[in-house]
Design a protein around this motif. Sequence first.
Motif, PDB file in Angstrom:
ATOM      1  N   SER A  42       0.839  -1.195   0.000  1.00  0.00           N
ATOM      2  CA  SER A  42       0.000   0.000   0.000  1.00  0.00           C
ATOM      3  C   SER A  42       0.872   1.243   0.000  1.00  0.00           C
ATOM      4  O   SER A  42       1.977   1.235   0.548  1.00  0.00           O
ATOM      5  N   LEU A  43       0.344   2.306  -0.615  1.00  0.00           N
ATOM      6  CA  LEU A  43       1.064   3.568  -0.705  1.00  0.00           C
ATOM      7  C   LEU A  43       0.031   4.681  -0.773  1.00  0.00           C
ATOM      8  O   LEU A  43      -1.019   4.517  -1.381  1.00  0.00           O
ATOM      9  N   ASP A  44       0.320   5.821  -0.141  1.00  0.00           N
ATOM     10  CA  ASP A  44      -0.579   6.974  -0.204  1.00  0.00           C
ATOM     11  C   ASP A  44       0.237   8.255  -0.211  1.00  0.00           C
ATOM     12  O   ASP A  44       1.159   8.416   0.587  1.00  0.00           O
ATOM     13  N   MET A  45      -0.112   9.160  -1.134  1.00  0.00           N
ATOM     14  CA  MET A  45       0.545  10.467  -1.214  1.00  0.00           C
ATOM     15  C   MET A  45      -0.062  11.405  -0.181  1.00  0.00           C
ATOM     16  O   MET A  45      -1.275  11.416   0.019  1.00  0.00           O
ATOM     17  N   HIS A  46       0.775  12.198   0.456  1.00  0.00           N
ATOM     18  CA  HIS A  46       0.312  13.243   1.365  1.00  0.00           C
ATOM     19  C   HIS A  46      -0.300  14.351   0.512  1.00  0.00           C
ATOM     20  O   HIS A  46       0.087  14.554  -0.647  1.00  0.00           O
ATOM     21  N   LEU A  47      -1.249  15.077   1.073  1.00  0.00           N
ATOM     22  CA  LEU A  47      -1.883  16.166   0.324  1.00  0.00           C
ATOM     23  C   LEU A  47      -0.901  17.269  -0.053  1.00  0.00           C
ATOM     24  O   LEU A  47      -1.139  18.002  -1.012  1.00  0.00           O
ATOM     25  N   ASP A  48       0.226  17.393   0.656  1.00  0.00           N
ATOM     26  CA  ASP A  48       1.217  18.413   0.300  1.00  0.00           C
ATOM     27  C   ASP A  48       1.984  18.053  -0.967  1.00  0.00           C
ATOM     28  O   ASP A  48       2.705  18.872  -1.531  1.00  0.00           O
ATOM     29  N   GLY A  49       1.827  16.791  -1.438  1.00  0.00           N
ATOM     30  CA  GLY A  49       2.487  16.357  -2.664  1.00  0.00           C
ATOM     31  C   GLY A  49       3.986  16.177  -2.532  1.00  0.00           C
ATOM     32  O   GLY A  49       4.670  15.922  -3.517  1.00  0.00           O
ATOM     33  N   GLU A  50       4.516  16.303  -1.332  1.00  0.00           N
ATOM     34  CA  GLU A  50       5.959  16.241  -1.138  1.00  0.00           C
ATOM     35  C   GLU A  50       6.437  14.984  -0.417  1.00  0.00           C
ATOM     36  O   GLU A  50       7.640  14.792  -0.242  1.00  0.00           O
TER      37      GLU A  50
END
Length: 129
Positions: A26-34
């Motif tokens: 599983s992987l998820d991007m933070h809303l900051d995109g960084e």
Amino acid sequence: RLWDVRCVVCVAIFSGDQGHSEEVLSLDMHLDGEQFVSGGMDNAVKVWSLEACASAIEEASKLPSRSMPDGPTPTGGEQASGSFRPMIIQKPQFSTTKVHGNYVDCVRWHGDYIFSKSTHHKVVVWKPM
């Protein structure tokens, strides 16, 4: 692996001694995109920064657009755009195997908190330090 699908190149490979030792589930991007969080079969949850590969992302953005080749996705050594070499990122910002005692099959950001779930259906909400 981080791919630029516009020009079909692998920009960065997140691995090495401090990377996941088993498959990532599983992987998820933070809303900051960084940054992003990953969880896997090694019972680990890791937070990775895209800042470490910012120069490679910028370099890839200057390559011409290409359509995806037929067949399997090229690996890091079989780039569709010739001599572009992916950056190797070996150290996550944060890593732990203490949250879960089994495979981590789901990770999600909620603000700066991480929701992580193991295959034993244990969900934990926590904040990496």
